[in-house]
Design a protein around this motif. Sequence first.
Motif, PDB file in Angstrom:
ATOM      1  N   ALA A 282       0.818  -1.210   0.000  1.00 47.48           N
ATOM      2  CA  ALA A 282       0.000   0.000   0.000  1.00 47.48           C
ATOM      3  C   ALA A 282       0.855   1.265   0.000  1.00 47.48           C
ATOM      4  O   ALA A 282       0.527   2.250  -0.670  1.00 47.48           O
ATOM      5  CB  ALA A 282      -0.939  -0.003   1.212  1.00 47.48           C
TER       6      ALA A 282
ATOM      7  N   LEU B  13       1.997   2.077  -3.422  1.00 47.63           N
ATOM      8  CA  LEU B  13       0.942   2.499  -4.332  1.00 47.63           C
ATOM      9  C   LEU B  13       0.379   3.876  -3.998  1.00 47.63           C
ATOM     10  O   LEU B  13       0.059   4.658  -4.889  1.00 47.63           O
ATOM     11  CB  LEU B  13      -0.192   1.469  -4.325  1.00 47.63           C
ATOM     12  CG  LEU B  13       0.186   0.048  -4.784  1.00 47.63           C
ATOM     13  CD1 LEU B  13      -0.980  -0.902  -4.560  1.00 47.63           C
ATOM     14  CD2 LEU B  13       0.588   0.055  -6.249  1.00 47.63           C
ATOM     15  N   PHE B  14       0.244   4.173  -2.717  1.00 49.23           N
ATOM     16  CA  PHE B  14      -0.450   5.393  -2.305  1.00 49.23           C
ATOM     17  C   PHE B  14       0.461   6.426  -1.643  1.00 49.23           C
ATOM     18  O   PHE B  14       0.019   7.529  -1.344  1.00 49.23           O
ATOM     19  CB  PHE B  14      -1.596   5.053  -1.344  1.00 49.23           C
ATOM     20  CG  PHE B  14      -2.604   4.108  -1.923  1.00 49.23           C
ATOM     21  CD1 PHE B  14      -3.467   4.495  -2.925  1.00 49.23           C
ATOM     22  CD2 PHE B  14      -2.673   2.793  -1.475  1.00 49.23           C
ATOM     23  CE1 PHE B  14      -4.390   3.619  -3.475  1.00 49.23           C
ATOM     24  CE2 PHE B  14      -3.594   1.902  -2.009  1.00 49.23           C
ATOM     25  CZ  PHE B  14      -4.454   2.319  -3.015  1.00 49.23           C
TER      26      PHE B  14
ATOM     27  N   VAL C 158      -0.422   6.124   4.270  1.00 49.50           N
ATOM     28  CA  VAL C 158      -0.515   4.753   4.772  1.00 49.50           C
ATOM     29  C   VAL C 158      -0.022   4.681   6.208  1.00 49.50           C
ATOM     30  O   VAL C 158      -0.642   4.041   7.070  1.00 49.50           O
ATOM     31  CB  VAL C 158       0.281   3.794   3.859  1.00 49.50           C
ATOM     32  CG1 VAL C 158       0.337   2.400   4.451  1.00 49.50           C
ATOM     33  CG2 VAL C 158      -0.363   3.746   2.477  1.00 49.50           C
TER      34      VAL C 158
ATOM     35  N   ARG D  79       5.102  10.754  -3.223  1.00 51.43           N
ATOM     36  CA  ARG D  79       4.325  10.356  -4.397  1.00 51.43           C
ATOM     37  C   ARG D  79       4.219   8.840  -4.464  1.00 51.43           C
ATOM     38  O   ARG D  79       5.225   8.132  -4.485  1.00 51.43           O
ATOM     39  CB  ARG D  79       4.989  10.882  -5.672  1.00 51.43           C
ATOM     40  CG  ARG D  79       4.996  12.371  -5.788  1.00 51.43           C
ATOM     41  CD  ARG D  79       5.560  12.787  -7.135  1.00 51.43           C
ATOM     42  NE  ARG D  79       6.951  12.389  -7.277  1.00 51.43           N
ATOM     43  CZ  ARG D  79       7.972  13.157  -6.927  1.00 51.43           C
ATOM     44  NH1 ARG D  79       7.750  14.343  -6.389  1.00 51.43           N
ATOM     45  NH2 ARG D  79       9.219  12.743  -7.112  1.00 51.43           N
ATOM     46  N   GLY D  80       2.996   8.326  -4.475  1.00 50.98           N
ATOM     47  CA  GLY D  80       2.803   6.906  -4.681  1.00 50.98           C
ATOM     48  C   GLY D  80       2.780   6.599  -6.164  1.00 50.98           C
ATOM     49  O   GLY D  80       3.222   7.388  -6.999  1.00 50.98           O
TER      50      GLY D  80
ATOM     51  N   ALA E 273      -2.228   4.820  -7.634  1.00 55.24           N
ATOM     52  CA  ALA E 273      -3.165   3.702  -7.716  1.00 55.24           C
ATOM     53  C   ALA E 273      -4.600   4.183  -7.549  1.00 55.24           C
ATOM     54  O   ALA E 273      -4.893   5.094  -6.788  1.00 55.24           O
ATOM     55  CB  ALA E 273      -2.841   2.678  -6.644  1.00 55.24           C
ATOM     56  N   THR E 274      -5.492   3.570  -8.297  1.00 59.17           N
ATOM     57  CA  THR E 274      -6.924   3.793  -8.156  1.00 59.17           C
ATOM     58  C   THR E 274      -7.593   2.437  -8.103  1.00 59.17           C
ATOM     59  O   THR E 274      -6.951   1.399  -8.231  1.00 59.17           O
ATOM     60  CB  THR E 274      -7.478   4.589  -9.355  1.00 59.17           C
ATOM     61  OG1 THR E 274      -7.368   3.769 -10.530  1.00 59.17           O
ATOM     62  CG2 THR E 274      -6.697   5.885  -9.563  1.00 59.17           C
TER      63      THR E 274
ATOM     64  N   LEU F 279      -5.633  -0.796  -9.036  1.00 57.70           N
ATOM     65  CA  LEU F 279      -5.302  -1.616  -7.877  1.00 57.70           C
ATOM     66  C   LEU F 279      -5.671  -3.072  -8.143  1.00 57.70           C
ATOM     67  O   LEU F 279      -6.753  -3.370  -8.652  1.00 57.70           O
ATOM     68  CB  LEU F 279      -6.034  -1.097  -6.641  1.00 57.70           C
ATOM     69  CG  LEU F 279      -5.750  -1.812  -5.321  1.00 57.70           C
ATOM     70  CD1 LEU F 279      -4.270  -1.698  -4.955  1.00 57.70           C
ATOM     71  CD2 LEU F 279      -6.604  -1.206  -4.216  1.00 57.70           C
TER      72      LEU F 279
END
Length: 492
Positions: A92, A95-96, A101, A214-215, A218-219, A223
């Motif tokens: 996570a 990605l985010f 997180v 910056r991840g 992801a959306t 995802l």
Amino acid sequence: MSQTDQIAGTPPSQTAAAVPGPRAGGSRVGNKGALLVIACVAQFMVVLDVSIVNVALPAMRGALDLSPTGVQWVVNAYALGFAGLLLFGGRAADLFGAKPVFLTGLVGFTAASLAGGMANTGTLLIAARSVQGLAGAVLAPATMTLIMTTFTDPRERTKALGAWSATMAAGGAMGAVVGGMLTQWVSWRWVLFVNVPIGVVLLLAAVPLIAKTRGRGATLRTLDLPGAITVTLGLTGIVYGVVTTDTHGWGSSTVLVPIVAGAVLLALFVLLEARSKHALVPLRVFRNRSLAVADLAALLIGAGMFAMWFYVSLYLQQVLGFDALQAGFAFVPGSAMIVLGTMLATRILPRIGPRPLLLVGPLVAAVGLAWLARFPADGSYTADVLGPLMLLTFGMGLAMTPLAVAGTAGMPRHEAGLASGLINTSRQVGGAIGLAALSTISAHIAATHGGGPKVAMAAGFSGAMIGAAIALAAAGIVAALLPGRASEAAQG
């Protein structure tokens, strides 16, 4: 224990690209020390909660009228949530971004700790422990990602990971001490409440200090939800089946059904990942021999060390007659030796690389466990526990930072969370499976051994320690498979 030298090859100029002002991996250079403290304290809090409740279980049972099965699930609910979501929690942050997180995990963990301390029924307590485990699975990998993206210089990173590893080891070892003191001097509720002020202080410090990172953008469309669901349910099924061996035999449907279902789901997960354009765990990462070997070593180390903490605690209390507080303080020398081993490993790792330390450390710990396996029924702490405990914990201290370095060597920065999640998951699943298997061995030996209850009990504990020693020796042997040039990653 889940954790690095993966970004040594990334030029410093890339870490600051398109970011105004002096930055290091998205974090202000001047705040590195504070960020390291935040990451270490958060990891300490998560690891502490794996063991801190153990000595408080009798008090919890009396206050909330818990059944024997309910008492076990106070521990198991945390382990189940933690192991099941670790892999997704680790990914996570990639990605985010690390900041959202980390903060999500911290808020969830703190709130669940408050709810657990206020629980007036066993059901509420177990539910709170489950949420704690889930939040911990999000928070723990994010602490490593924070370190990996902050300390881009290889030597600085090795020192930071040494501090992080020592903190993690101390959290596991000090859980019994802190839990015993709080339970005996204040209340069992404070083994949960203690996280609240720590969490609030960390939150107030983290919000301004952790720079927004910056991840991968992801959306829900990008995802890998099928992968996330199958791996989480698969790991949960296997760990659930294993932990229920406390009350059911290995041949029971209560054990076999979730284990088989979990294995099927994990097989489906592998198939999904092989075909996914946005894989949660790209299978190509296992071509990285350093990562693959480190994860296998983590699995074996988890199997041995989880069992060691468990059975030494039982031996001290049920055979030598220590109370909970005495048993907790008996682990203090072991905690000190873990820190000493970690400090030594951190100093020499840049010169020799992770392979020698990851080979020697588990083998030294295995010797300590074999020595500890004597466990005489008429023994004493000084003569029969102290020496081997210090030897084996020193060996594990030597191995912890190299394990983290090897487990992430050669991985790009944007997959730091993935590498952390993999090694944490390996350790947790190994611990659950190892403890269950060694418990079966211990129970069988005790049931067939003569000489009275204490003698039989001590013999069963000895059998478990021999099994744990074999697991750690195997981890050391596996470490020999690490790439010979892995040390270059550690040195930069």
